[in-house]
Design an enzyme around this catalytic site. Structure first.
Site, mmCIF file in Angstrom:
data_model
loop_
_atom_site.group_PDB
_atom_site.id
_atom_site.type_symbol
_atom_site.label_atom_id
_atom_site.label_comp_id
_atom_site.label_asym_id
_atom_site.label_seq_id
_atom_site.Cartn_x
_atom_site.Cartn_y
_atom_site.Cartn_z
ATOM 1 N N GLY A 29 153.661 81.021 34.518
ATOM 2 C CA GLY A 29 152.924 82.007 35.316
ATOM 3 C C GLY A 29 153.169 83.421 34.809
ATOM 4 O O GLY A 29 153.936 83.640 33.867
ATOM 5 N N HIS A 57 116.312 66.995 27.515
ATOM 6 C CA HIS A 57 116.841 65.727 27.000
ATOM 7 C C HIS A 57 116.807 65.729 25.473
ATOM 8 O O HIS A 57 115.804 66.140 24.905
ATOM 9 C CB HIS A 57 116.004 64.551 27.508
ATOM 10 N N GLY A 95 149.601 105.743 30.292
ATOM 11 C CA GLY A 95 149.162 106.601 31.387
ATOM 12 C C GLY A 95 150.087 106.433 32.581
ATOM 13 O O GLY A 95 150.512 105.315 32.880
#
Ligand code: FAD
Ligand code: NAI
Length: 477
Positions: free
Chosen positions: A283, A456, A123
């Site tokens: 990065g 627990h 696009g």
């Protein structure tokens, strides 16, 4: 060429884009989503980096390799004996591809279910149209031009290459190649000890590669609470990951059999790392390739990201941008939240993303997860705080699991006791962090968590105990 009119056109079908499209359609807008990602057969593969070469395939390989590690090193503790343990890398990669395809197909199904029109192709902005709308060209098998009243750009990001060491995805690998190494390399180099370096380095180390990670900064995981970073560094080093900090890469050379990385170490000494393959994970850069932003004057910032305000508005009316292509953390859930918020803003609602409560997770073993501020950040800002930690070593469920590395750490305001940050290193940190996110969204105090009943035996009891530790009153430690 046929023209089609939409209220909302989303460019990019990653977690930001596809979620934005679904939310816009839910709100009653006639919505299209354009995505160009191709699967191995040239067909559509929506889901972006996350689904195809990011979150999902990396977690599939982390799971497979963790099973291998458990079977090879830890099953014996449970009295389970295995002979002739082996790894079929082709099968493991095939399973990962199946998981990816299930996610691609799931998104196509969701588009149908929500009546989002999907276009497979690239696009780009053609021109501004009448009445503040835009013409969006779709290039692909069936070129066409769409008209959109609102455009949401969600074109994501690409791996950053090291200057002079272009990715060939054979010897020098981005995240893409790192997820499809055909056989376990004897030696694997990684540049950058960030999230990808640690996750992918862990995968291939567990499978038998000798992995060396070269990191430019002198501090390990500098953005992470340093108590957590220290504990994780200890665990990774014990597992056999070699991590060298403070290096400066000089040159990367490849030949048919491997890669040679020349660098200077933290003391300034000249070093060479020879490895079969090299992952470069230093990065990611925002991706606006082929968007033709210039055609309509869409403004980018100095990093090449689309410039947006706090609410993801660009400089153009009715054009929004979200996810990795804009400022902020490059995380799938951040992209999703922005997608929902923008669709709601288009509908006149008050979508909101709270950057202070976006959780981070690194899916290594031990897992690392956090939300809010680190102790180092609070010290730097001068805010008075109190902190408390609870080790998994003292948690019954962790002992039963055989995974007692790490701890949960709470940081709360010294006066009000409001939770300012929660930092976890240890088993299932990725799941445990959700409670901390909820607590922070509701501005809970550490005491609020300490007073809640936790099942627990469960790892979540370590969260409760860490909240108690803020007030120096742990019960089990
Ligand atoms: P993307 O996912 O990059 O999607 C953008 C899409 O737009 C792509 O499909 C692209 O083909 C398409 N596109 C681009 N330009 C055009 C155009 N002009 N026309 C049509 N289509 C276009 N994040 C997490 O939160 N958790 C994780 O565990 C995690 N693991 C990761 C592991 C790896 C190895 C990597 C690389 C990343 C990981 N991330 C993770 C980050 C996460 O993948 C990104 O933050 C997320 O994908 C960003 O979503 P996005 O929608 O902004 O962009
Ligand atoms: P990163 O930003 O996490 O880490 C990059 C590392 O490389 C840093 O430690 C940096 O100091 C180092 N570096 C940079 N330049 C260097 C150089 N020239 N020489 C040596 N070291 C250098 O980036 P990474 O790992 O590439 O991942 C990109 C992003 O993808 C992440 O920041 C994160 O947003 C996303 N991601 C998220 C994951 C998750 O949520 N679990 C998993 C993987 C990726």
């Amino acid at each position: 060429m046929s023209a089609t009119n939409f209220d909302v056109v989303v460019i990019g079908g990653g977690p930001g884009g596809y979620i934005a499209a679904i939310r816009a359609a839910q709100l009653g807008f006639n919505t299209a989503c354009i995505d160009e990602w191709k699967n191995g057969k040239g067909g559509p593969a929506p889901g972006g980096t996350c689904t195809n070469v990011g979150c999902i395939p990396s977690k599939a390989l982390l799971q497979s390799s963790e099973h291998f590690e458990q079977a090879g090193h830890h099953f014996a503790d449970h009295g389970i004996g295995l002979k002739d343990l082996s790894i079929d890398v082709a099968k493991m990669l095939g399973r990962k591809d199946t998981v990816v395809k299930q996610n691609n197909d799931g998104i196509l199904y969701l588009f149908k279910k929500n009546k989002v029109t999907f276009f497979h192709g690239r696009g780009s902005f053609a021109k501004a149209a009448e009445g503040g709308a835009y013409e969006i060209a779709v290039a692909g098998d069936k070129p066409q031009t769409l008209t959109a009243k609102h455009v949401i750009v969600a074109t994501g990001s690409n791996a950053r290459a090291l200057p002079g060491a272009a990715f060939d995805e054979d010897r020098i690998l981005s995240n893409d190649g790192a997820l499809r190494i055909p056989s376990v390399p004897k030696t694997l180099g990684v540049i950058g000890s960030g999230v990808i370096g640690l996750e992918m380095g862990s995968v291939w180390r567990r499978l038998g590669a000798e992995v060396t990670i070269l990191e430019g900064l002198p501090t390990f995981l500098g953005a992470v609470d340093q108590a957590v970073a220290k504990e994780a560094h200890k665990a990774f080093t014990k597992q056999g990951l070699k991590i060298e900090l403070g290096v400066k890469i000089a040159e990367v050379k490849t030949d048919k059999t491997g890669v040679s990385v020349s660098y200077t170490d933290a003391k300034g000494g000249a070093q060479v790392l020879e490895c079969e393959r090299l992952i470069v994970s230093i990065g990611r850069v925002p991706n606006t390739n082929g968007l033709n932003a210039e055609a309509v004057g869409l403004k980018l910032d100095e990093r090449g990201a689309i410039a947006v305000d706090d609410e993801c508005r660009t400089n153009l009316p009715n054009v929004w941008a979200i996810g990795d292509v804009v400022r902020g953390p490059m995380l799938a859930h951040k992209a999703e939240e922005e997608g929902v918020a923008v669709a709601e803003r288009i509908a006149g609602q008050h979508g909101h993303v709270n950057f202070n409560t976006i959780p981070w997770v690194i899916y290594t073993s031990p897992e690392i997860a956090w939300v809010g501020q680190t102790e180092e950040q609070l010290k730097a800002s001068g805010r008075a705080y109190k902190a408390g930690s609870f080790p998994f070593m003292a948690n019954g469920r962790a002992r039963a699991l055989g995974d007692t590395t790490g701890f949960v750490k709470f940081i709360a305001d010294a006066k009000t006791d409001e939770i300012l940050g929660v930092h976890i290193v240890g088993p299932f940190a990725s799941e445990l962090i959700a409670e901390a996110v909820v607590a922070m969204e509701f501005k809970a105090s550490a005491e609020d968590i300490a007073r809640i009943c936790h099942a627990h035996p469960s790892l979540s009891e370590a969260t409760k105990e860490a909240a108690l530790a803020v007030d120096k009153r742990t019960l089990n430690f």
